[in-house]
Write an enzyme that holds these catalytic residues in place. Structure first.
Site, PDB file in Angstrom:
ATOM      1  N   MET A 192      -2.769  -7.487   6.819  1.00 56.79           N
ATOM      2  CA  MET A 192      -3.535  -8.272   5.856  1.00 56.79           C
ATOM      3  C   MET A 192      -3.948  -7.494   4.606  1.00 56.79           C
ATOM      4  O   MET A 192      -3.798  -7.997   3.491  1.00 56.79           O
ATOM      5  CB  MET A 192      -4.766  -8.881   6.537  1.00 56.79           C
ATOM      6  CG  MET A 192      -4.437 -10.008   7.486  1.00 56.79           C
ATOM      7  SD  MET A 192      -5.901 -10.673   8.324  1.00 56.79           S
ATOM      8  CE  MET A 192      -6.835 -11.316   6.947  1.00 56.79           C
ATOM      9  N   GLU A 241      -5.713   4.652  13.553  1.00 60.89           N
ATOM     10  CA  GLU A 241      -6.651   3.742  14.201  1.00 60.89           C
ATOM     11  C   GLU A 241      -7.299   4.304  15.453  1.00 60.89           C
ATOM     12  O   GLU A 241      -8.267   3.724  15.956  1.00 60.89           O
ATOM     13  CB  GLU A 241      -5.971   2.404  14.533  1.00 60.89           C
ATOM     14  CG  GLU A 241      -5.024   2.417  15.722  1.00 60.89           C
ATOM     15  CD  GLU A 241      -3.623   2.882  15.371  1.00 60.89           C
ATOM     16  OE1 GLU A 241      -2.761   2.829  16.260  1.00 60.89           O
ATOM     17  OE2 GLU A 241      -3.393   3.297  14.209  1.00 60.89           O
ATOM     18  N   ASP A 257     -20.608 -12.076  19.839  1.00 61.95           N
ATOM     19  CA  ASP A 257     -20.245 -10.743  20.320  1.00 61.95           C
ATOM     20  C   ASP A 257     -20.978 -10.501  21.639  1.00 61.95           C
ATOM     21  O   ASP A 257     -22.014 -11.124  21.914  1.00 61.95           O
ATOM     22  CB  ASP A 257     -20.625  -9.673  19.292  1.00 61.95           C
ATOM     23  CG  ASP A 257     -19.852  -8.376  19.490  1.00 61.95           C
ATOM     24  OD1 ASP A 257     -18.893  -8.133  18.735  1.00 61.95           O
ATOM     25  OD2 ASP A 257     -20.215  -7.610  20.404  1.00 61.95           O
ATOM     26  N   SER A 305     -10.526  -2.504   8.093  1.00 64.89           N
ATOM     27  CA  SER A 305     -11.196  -3.587   8.809  1.00 64.89           C
ATOM     28  C   SER A 305     -12.127  -4.351   7.874  1.00 64.89           C
ATOM     29  O   SER A 305     -12.216  -5.588   7.930  1.00 64.89           O
ATOM     30  CB  SER A 305     -11.996  -3.020   9.990  1.00 64.89           C
ATOM     31  OG  SER A 305     -11.149  -2.448  10.950  1.00 64.89           O
ATOM     32  N   HIS A 313      -0.656   1.409  16.120  1.00 62.22           N
ATOM     33  CA  HIS A 313      -0.920   0.215  16.933  1.00 62.22           C
ATOM     34  C   HIS A 313       0.121   0.057  18.036  1.00 62.22           C
ATOM     35  O   HIS A 313       0.723  -0.998  18.214  1.00 62.22           O
ATOM     36  CB  HIS A 313      -0.951  -1.036  16.052  1.00 62.22           C
ATOM     37  CG  HIS A 313      -2.034  -1.023  15.003  1.00 62.22           C
ATOM     38  ND1 HIS A 313      -3.377  -1.101  15.308  1.00 62.22           N
ATOM     39  CD2 HIS A 313      -1.964  -0.915  13.647  1.00 62.22           C
ATOM     40  CE1 HIS A 313      -4.104  -1.076  14.195  1.00 62.22           C
ATOM     41  NE2 HIS A 313      -3.268  -0.946  13.183  1.00 62.22           N
ATOM     42  N   ARG A 326       0.986 -15.592  17.096  1.00 62.90           N
ATOM     43  CA  ARG A 326       2.168 -14.742  16.995  1.00 62.90           C
ATOM     44  C   ARG A 326       2.188 -14.179  15.577  1.00 62.90           C
ATOM     45  O   ARG A 326       1.753 -14.838  14.629  1.00 62.90           O
ATOM     46  CB  ARG A 326       3.455 -15.498  17.301  1.00 62.90           C
ATOM     47  CG  ARG A 326       3.801 -16.614  16.333  1.00 62.90           C
ATOM     48  CD  ARG A 326       5.159 -17.247  16.672  1.00 62.90           C
ATOM     49  NE  ARG A 326       5.581 -18.210  15.672  1.00 62.90           N
ATOM     50  CZ  ARG A 326       5.295 -19.516  15.705  1.00 62.90           C
ATOM     51  NH1 ARG A 326       4.580 -20.003  16.703  1.00 62.90           N
ATOM     52  NH2 ARG A 326       5.715 -20.321  14.739  1.00 62.90           N
ATOM     53  N   LYS A 337       1.881   1.965   7.439  1.00 63.88           N
ATOM     54  CA  LYS A 337       2.187   1.160   8.615  1.00 63.88           C
ATOM     55  C   LYS A 337       3.156   1.869   9.553  1.00 63.88           C
ATOM     56  O   LYS A 337       3.811   2.850   9.184  1.00 63.88           O
ATOM     57  CB  LYS A 337       2.778  -0.192   8.197  1.00 63.88           C
ATOM     58  CG  LYS A 337       1.785  -1.094   7.481  1.00 63.88           C
ATOM     59  CD  LYS A 337       0.529  -1.360   8.300  1.00 63.88           C
ATOM     60  CE  LYS A 337       0.774  -2.212   9.520  1.00 63.88           C
ATOM     61  NZ  LYS A 337      -0.464  -2.420  10.322  1.00 63.88           N
ATOM     62  N   TYR A 366      -0.888   4.375  10.567  1.00 67.92           N
ATOM     63  CA  TYR A 366      -1.284   3.372  11.554  1.00 67.92           C
ATOM     64  C   TYR A 366      -0.106   3.134  12.483  1.00 67.92           C
ATOM     65  O   TYR A 366       1.031   2.949  12.026  1.00 67.92           O
ATOM     66  CB  TYR A 366      -1.663   2.050  10.878  1.00 67.92           C
ATOM     67  CG  TYR A 366      -3.001   2.064  10.184  1.00 67.92           C
ATOM     68  CD1 TYR A 366      -4.173   2.281  10.897  1.00 67.92           C
ATOM     69  CD2 TYR A 366      -3.103   1.834   8.818  1.00 67.92           C
ATOM     70  CE1 TYR A 366      -5.405   2.280  10.270  1.00 67.92           C
ATOM     71  CE2 TYR A 366      -4.327   1.828   8.170  1.00 67.92           C
ATOM     72  CZ  TYR A 366      -5.478   2.051   8.901  1.00 67.92           C
ATOM     73  OH  TYR A 366      -6.700   2.054   8.268  1.00 67.92           O
ATOM     74  N   ARG A 419       0.825  -1.199   0.000  1.00 69.10           N
ATOM     75  CA  ARG A 419       0.000   0.000   0.000  1.00 69.10           C
ATOM     76  C   ARG A 419       0.865   1.257   0.000  1.00 69.10           C
ATOM     77  O   ARG A 419       2.032   1.235   0.361  1.00 69.10           O
ATOM     78  CB  ARG A 419      -0.919   0.009   1.227  1.00 69.10           C
ATOM     79  CG  ARG A 419      -2.033  -0.994   1.193  1.00 69.10           C
ATOM     80  CD  ARG A 419      -2.787  -1.059   2.514  1.00 69.10           C
ATOM     81  NE  ARG A 419      -2.002  -1.695   3.580  1.00 69.10           N
ATOM     82  CZ  ARG A 419      -2.427  -1.873   4.826  1.00 69.10           C
ATOM     83  NH1 ARG A 419      -3.639  -1.445   5.164  1.00 69.10           N
ATOM     84  NH2 ARG A 419      -1.654  -2.468   5.721  1.00 69.10           N
ATOM     85  N   ASP A 453      -2.557  -7.264  14.901  1.00 65.03           N
ATOM     86  CA  ASP A 453      -1.870  -5.968  14.908  1.00 65.03           C
ATOM     87  C   ASP A 453      -2.158  -5.185  16.179  1.00 65.03           C
ATOM     88  O   ASP A 453      -1.566  -4.121  16.414  1.00 65.03           O
ATOM     89  CB  ASP A 453      -2.193  -5.132  13.660  1.00 65.03           C
ATOM     90  CG  ASP A 453      -3.675  -4.844  13.482  1.00 65.03           C
ATOM     91  OD1 ASP A 453      -4.468  -5.230  14.367  1.00 65.03           O
ATOM     92  OD2 ASP A 453      -4.029  -4.234  12.458  1.00 65.03           O
ATOM     93  N   VAL A 468      -1.189 -12.581   9.953  1.00 64.70           N
ATOM     94  CA  VAL A 468      -0.450 -11.541   9.230  1.00 64.70           C
ATOM     95  C   VAL A 468      -0.853 -10.170   9.767  1.00 64.70           C
ATOM     96  O   VAL A 468      -2.043  -9.850   9.850  1.00 64.70           O
ATOM     97  CB  VAL A 468      -0.718 -11.636   7.719  1.00 64.70           C
ATOM     98  CG1 VAL A 468      -0.042 -10.486   6.975  1.00 64.70           C
ATOM     99  CG2 VAL A 468      -0.220 -12.977   7.182  1.00 64.70           C
TER     100      VAL A 468
END
Length: 376
Positions: A305, A122, A202, A138, A100, A283, A79, A98, A20, A274, A302
């Site tokens: 993703m 995020e 949920d 998402s 995280h 992991r 990222k 992002y 990306r 993430d 991953v």
């Protein structure tokens, strides 16, 4: 009004197989229209099928190195910075990407040490609690989760050899989705479209009620608790972990014993990886080596993703991020945060201070209100 930011940098992403890019040529035009010069690293858009010539035609300067892109007043990325990029962080830099941080404490440490101002896609959050810059990724990650899970259920990939939709006279795959937010709903929707037998769990009964109404019987909804998760996993062929706590580390909702109880050759896709992951045995993996086996179960975890479909993901992401990028560049982070509470929540670090409370709590930093830190 003269913009607060004079130059913008767009570096090439360096995370493994991350294709990306954080700005499209149309985005370049918007910045250039405001009098902000854009510097795009050579080849930054190549994996997303955006050429240097397209950026140049939009008014961007193409620069040869990452250092050239990072040298600008503001940098937009996709990222979190990797260790090889930590040296580019500095006090007078505004970084928008992002982050995280709850899942990447080394990145938080580097941002604090550098004293740069870092804003996380995020954690930009609207008054209704929605996360407008996380939502498009998402949605894509949820759709990819089912796609990836179905692939690794194939016997040559190590799975049980189960077809998602089954066959006439043969039962379809059982898919369990934990979490009914944007990731979970999209994963369940695609799985139902592939004719799998889908259960989504949920704690939010209103969200389950909504899904029940629109799925018209194609998806089973269950209130999430330890017992319902345990029972659902016993028969699952594919489990999608889609639990999110905005900006904070994801809670672990599937224990190692639950994983041990699953059928040999079943598949787990932990989309929450993430944010640290919601499966005890997860992991982080990469697109280059996406899976591993533990307790007889294939794990796909991953951390980026949507990077697997960079053309689609780039446009979905930049459609959402561009207005916020422009607002920060026009007014500067301090005034943008004062004007827009959603942006204030996006500010994670300022001048060595951690300004997003869940990150401060998870990583053991003192929390400072973002507007107060920006004022200081």
């Amino acid at each position: 009004m003269s913009p607060a930011i004079k130059t913008l940098g767009v570096p090439t992403e360096v995370k493994t197989m991350e294709g990306r890019v954080s700005l499209t040529p149309d985005g370049v035009r918007e910045f250039e229209r405001l009098g902000i010069d854009v510097f795009v690293q050579q080849g930054a858009g190549e994996a997303a099928n955006i050429t240097d010539a397209e950026y140049r035609a939009a008014g961007a300067d193409i620069v040869p190195t990452a250092a050239d892109a990072w040298a600008q007043d503001m940098v937009v990325k996709v990222k979190e910075p990797k260790e090889e990029e930590f040296g580019f962080l500095r006090e007078d830099l505004t970084l928008f990407t992002y982050l995280h941080l709850a899942a990447y404490p080394k990145v938080a440490e580097a941002l604090v040490k550098s004293k740069c101002t870092a804003v996380a896609y995020e954690t930009v959050q609207l008054d209704d609690g929605s996360l407008p810059l996380l939502a498009p990724m998402s949605e894509i990650a949820g759709r990819l989760a089912t796609q990836a899970g179905s692939r690794f259920l194939e016997r040559p990939q190590g799975g049980r050899g189960v077809l998602m939709g089954g066959a006439p006279g043969v039962r379809p795959a059982k898919v369990v989705v934990i979490g009914a937010g944007n990731v979970g709903y999209n994963a369940a929707w695609i799985a139902a479209g592939m004719l799998a037998e889908v259960t989504i769990l949920d704690k939010n009964l209103d969200r389950l009620r909504f899904i029940d109404q629109i799925s018209v019987g194609r998806t089973t909804t269950l209130a999430s608790n330890r017992g319902s998760i345990e029972r659902s996993l016993l028969e699952a062929d594919l489990v999608v972990g889609a639990v999110l706590v905005a900006g904070a580390r994801a809670p672990v909702v599937v224990s190692e014993d639950m994983v041990k109880s699953m059928k040999p050759g079943s598949v787990i896709v932990d989309v929450a990886i993430d944010q640290g992951g919601c499966i005890a045995t997860s992991r982080e993996t990469s697109h280059k080596e996406p899976v591993y086996e533990q307790h007889g179960v294939i794990h796909y975890a991953v951390g980026n993703m949507p990077g697997a479909v960079p053309n689609t993901s780039t446009y979905a992401l930049t459609n959402a991020t561009l207005p916020y990028q422009l607002e920060i560049a026009t007014h500067g982070v301090r005034d943008a945060a004062r004007r827009n509470g959603a942006i204030a929540l996006g500010v994670n670090t300022v001048s060595g201070m951690v300004t997003y409370e869940p990150v401060a709590s998870d990583l053991g930093y003192e929390f400072v209100e973002p507007v107060a830190a920006l004022g200081a």
